[in-house]
Design a protein around this motif. Sequence first.
Motif, short mmCIF file in Angstrom:
data_model
loop_
_atom_site.label_atom_id
_atom_site.label_comp_id
_atom_site.label_asym_id
_atom_site.label_seq_id
_atom_site.Cartn_x
_atom_site.Cartn_y
_atom_site.Cartn_z
N SER A 1 -0.55 -20.49 12.72
CA SER A 1 0.48 -21.41 13.19
C SER A 1 0.15 -21.82 14.62
N ILE A 2 0.45 -23.07 14.93
CA ILE A 2 0.34 -23.50 16.32
C ILE A 2 1.64 -24.17 16.72
N ALA A 3 1.99 -24.00 17.98
CA ALA A 3 3.20 -24.63 18.51
C ALA A 3 2.79 -25.91 19.21
N MET A 4 3.33 -27.03 18.76
CA MET A 4 2.96 -28.31 19.34
C MET A 4 3.45 -28.37 20.80
N GLY A 5 2.58 -28.85 21.68
CA GLY A 5 2.95 -29.01 23.07
C GLY A 5 3.13 -27.70 23.80
N GLY A 6 2.79 -26.60 23.16
CA GLY A 6 2.90 -25.32 23.81
C GLY A 6 4.32 -24.79 23.89
N TRP A 7 5.28 -25.43 23.19
CA TRP A 7 6.65 -24.91 23.17
C TRP A 7 6.75 -23.91 22.05
N PRO A 8 7.06 -22.65 22.38
CA PRO A 8 6.97 -21.63 21.35
C PRO A 8 8.08 -21.75 20.30
N ALA A 9 7.77 -21.26 19.09
CA ALA A 9 8.79 -21.19 18.05
C ALA A 9 9.83 -20.19 18.49
N PRO A 10 11.08 -20.32 18.12
CA PRO A 10 11.65 -21.34 17.25
C PRO A 10 12.15 -22.58 18.00
N TYR A 11 11.79 -22.76 19.26
CA TYR A 11 12.35 -23.90 20.00
C TYR A 11 11.52 -25.15 19.80
N GLY A 12 10.21 -25.01 19.81
CA GLY A 12 9.36 -26.18 19.62
C GLY A 12 9.08 -26.41 18.14
N ILE A 13 8.31 -27.45 17.89
CA ILE A 13 7.89 -27.74 16.52
C ILE A 13 6.59 -26.98 16.26
N VAL A 14 6.55 -26.26 15.16
CA VAL A 14 5.32 -25.55 14.84
C VAL A 14 4.66 -26.17 13.62
N LEU A 15 3.35 -26.10 13.62
CA LEU A 15 2.60 -26.40 12.40
C LEU A 15 2.15 -25.06 11.85
N VAL A 16 2.41 -24.84 10.58
CA VAL A 16 2.09 -23.57 9.96
C VAL A 16 1.18 -23.82 8.78
N ALA B 1 10.87 -20.46 9.70
CA ALA B 1 10.77 -19.00 9.81
C ALA B 1 12.06 -18.42 10.39
N ASP B 2 12.61 -19.12 11.36
CA ASP B 2 13.85 -18.66 11.97
C ASP B 2 15.01 -18.74 10.97
N LEU B 3 14.96 -19.77 10.12
CA LEU B 3 16.05 -19.98 9.16
C LEU B 3 16.14 -18.84 8.16
N VAL B 4 15.00 -18.21 7.84
CA VAL B 4 15.02 -17.14 6.83
C VAL B 4 16.06 -16.09 7.20
N GLY B 5 15.98 -15.60 8.44
CA GLY B 5 16.92 -14.57 8.88
C GLY B 5 18.34 -15.11 9.03
N ARG B 6 18.44 -16.34 9.56
CA ARG B 6 19.77 -16.90 9.81
C ARG B 6 20.54 -17.12 8.51
N PHE B 7 19.84 -17.63 7.49
CA PHE B 7 20.53 -17.84 6.22
C PHE B 7 20.97 -16.51 5.64
N ALA B 8 20.10 -15.50 5.74
CA ALA B 8 20.45 -14.21 5.17
C ALA B 8 21.65 -13.60 5.89
N ALA B 9 21.80 -13.92 7.19
CA ALA B 9 22.88 -13.32 7.96
C ALA B 9 24.18 -14.11 7.85
N MET B 10 24.16 -15.25 7.16
CA MET B 10 25.38 -16.05 7.05
C MET B 10 26.47 -15.28 6.32
N ILE C 1 6.13 -12.10 5.74
CA ILE C 1 4.78 -12.37 6.24
C ILE C 1 4.80 -13.66 7.03
N TYR C 2 5.40 -14.68 6.41
CA TYR C 2 5.48 -16.00 7.05
C TYR C 2 6.27 -15.90 8.36
N VAL C 3 7.42 -15.24 8.29
CA VAL C 3 8.29 -15.14 9.46
C VAL C 3 7.57 -14.46 10.61
N ASN C 4 6.94 -13.31 10.31
CA ASN C 4 6.27 -12.57 11.38
C ASN C 4 5.14 -13.39 11.99
#
Lengths: 115, 506, 151
Positions: free
Chosen positions: B60-75, B192-201, B496-499
């Motif tokens: 995965s790379i974070a576009m523009g150097g903004w780290p996930a989950p704030y920036g857009i990532v390509l995975v 990746a961030d959504l995985v945990g958030r949905f589970a915690a809803m 795996i994906y999330v980590n």
Amino acid sequence: MEPVMAVVVGILFAASIYMMLRRSIVKLVIGLILLSNAANLLIFTIGGMVRGLPPLIAEGDKLPAGGWADPLPQALILTAIVISFGVLAFAVVLIHRAYEVVQEDDLNKMRSTDT
Amino acid sequence: MSLEVALPIIIPFLAGSLSLVFYRAPLVQRWLGVAGTGALLLASIVLLYRTYTDPDQVLSIAMGGWPAPYGIVLVSDLLGAIMTVLAGIMGFATAVYSLPTISRDHEAFGYYPLMHLLLAGVCGAFLTGDVFNLYVWVEVLLVASFALLILGGERAQMEGAIKYVALNLLSSILLLVAVGLTYGMTGTLNMADLVGRFAAMENQGLVTVVAMLFMVSFGIKAAAFPLFFWLPAAYHTPPVAVSALFAGLLTKVGVYALFRFFSLLFTQDVGYTHEILLWGAGFTMITGVLGAAAQYEFRRILSFHIVSQIGYMIMGLALFSPLALVGGVFYIMHHIIVKANLFLVSGVVYFLRGSYELKHIGGLWRTHPWLGLLFLIPALSLAGVPPLSGFFGKYIIIRAGVEQESWGIVAVALVVGLLTLYSMIKIWAEAFWKAQPEEHEERARAFEAAVSGKRLTLMVLPIGALAAITVFIGLGAQPIYELAYAAAEQMRDPQIYVNAVLGDTQ
Amino acid sequence: MTAMGSLILRTATRLLLPLLLLFSLFVLLRGHDEPGGGFIAGLVGATGFALYLFAFDAERTRSLMGVDPRLLLGLGLFAATVSGLPGTLLGHAFYTSLWWTPTLPLLGEVKLSTPLLFDIGVYLVVLGSVMTIVLALAGAEEKAEETTWNR
């Protein structure tokens, strides 16, 4: 404010679906335009509506004082508006050319590719 | 940070913008078409290799150097990398095929820039790790596909395009609404961030509502029952290279998104969502294949078969056992190659006979036996005849169905396989076996005389290459199976994906 | 379409077009630190040419623009894509912003950056695509009118 917006969004969705179910291709495109506006308003409302709280951080602070408006939904809407602008411009060109070729505004008469 | 995850998106953009700059020089555009898609193919293969050999098997790379989950990532996980390679193969094959088949007018209308834009959108959709970004890429590829679909501007194209545009716009807006609701509920758009958030809803019912919105939206794009009507109305109308590209890639973006969302994000209520998917898969298979049985136009038969084959892939997802997912991924790989190849063959038939109507053509086996052979390989593979690629795809999926004792869907899959064979035999008997009908002989002669040997060679080259891949997937199924197995493993374990994406920030 | 351009509109357009184009450049560069930016600037620029199109006709608009809008589209897309690359050359992620503030004679300190290149790209893409669409529509309209006149 949110309940009012919810009603407005609902009316927009209803109107757009009504327009899309008409036979005229012009009305179809109008329906699509309304639909994309409804979706944008929906995102805007979901993002939470607050008044007079710009997401600006005073110098030296780490968080804006006293809450803030979430800027992300607005960024999303802006992107979505740009995209729907492009796509709908294309749709207008398309119906114009389709009308030239088919000489017909009625979707019921455009069935030669259906089966 | 590595650039290779972004390269499959950057390359088509560069090639596309350059071919726009050289809009007056068709020759440059053609070379850019071949060179750009060739580079894309290479970049995607490198990406798949890097992903496969990576310890996490996710890059995965974070576009523009903004780290996930704030920036857009390509995975790039295995599923995404596999799909990107397939996009590369399809892009390269159609770019070569376009050289002899795309007319000057179509080139002047911007065929090559649009093709690159389409590929950029497809690769972007496969590689993004952000829900809203997925929407953006889907729109990019849609706009390109709209314009490609009406290339030439004939009546049938216009009529098909209106339905295609209207329904796909509707699905995009549904997607946008779903994305908005997702953000409103969870406050994030990173997958990746959504995985945990949905589970915690707290309210899992709301999650299911959003899941259904995504399902309907991607269902329209994947042409799944009952949302497939735009596909057979539109896919047979544009120039054949465009048809092949669409058949190979466009619906598969919808299928990919379904695989991604319903293995990564929405697995809380499998009994409900995947049950619906299973029913949808069954009906998709049946309606598609029955629609094809009623048709007598080469490309329409193939279009309906896209619909029915989508059913197999979704069946793999819906059964959601490890084996079924392997089958689904394997089936996607096989299907993209085979289906696009059949469209390419239909184009050669058109250039030799002057019609796509099976009733107007014939006698190809007598005059061009090699073409018959090249048709038979993908056609029999589509029907699932061993030892070609389709057999293994169907075998794995049906075996998974048997293991879960879902007898209904297994029966449907088997019957649909038989009916597919029927359709392919129909094309074979009409176009290749029977004699050329006399009343259309003149046009056939004129068309055949107009095709030079060089053009024909250029058309047959990609067909031969794709047929070779089909045979390879069939005979060397083991490495492909292992690749699909590894991809399915990742889908079974979202962690795996999330980590890999969130890494240390978690 | 020719009948649409009244004398008032034509005269006003001659005055407004340069203003609109200048304003679009202003908005483009202002977007650096303040509200503005490539997209909105491109739209303002396209408005100017579209106004000219309404006042005169597609042919004259095309010759006024001098370049084919498709060329603008291509150059813009290219610039926007390329603007992501310098960051990667320095080992950062794709599209990492780089800033460069040389001091030029007369102008003083100038802020140059990869986002500026990206914004210029967006400006050209928006201008190019809007003009492609508008000219295509207007061209089709004029052709249709010609054929009806010739009938």
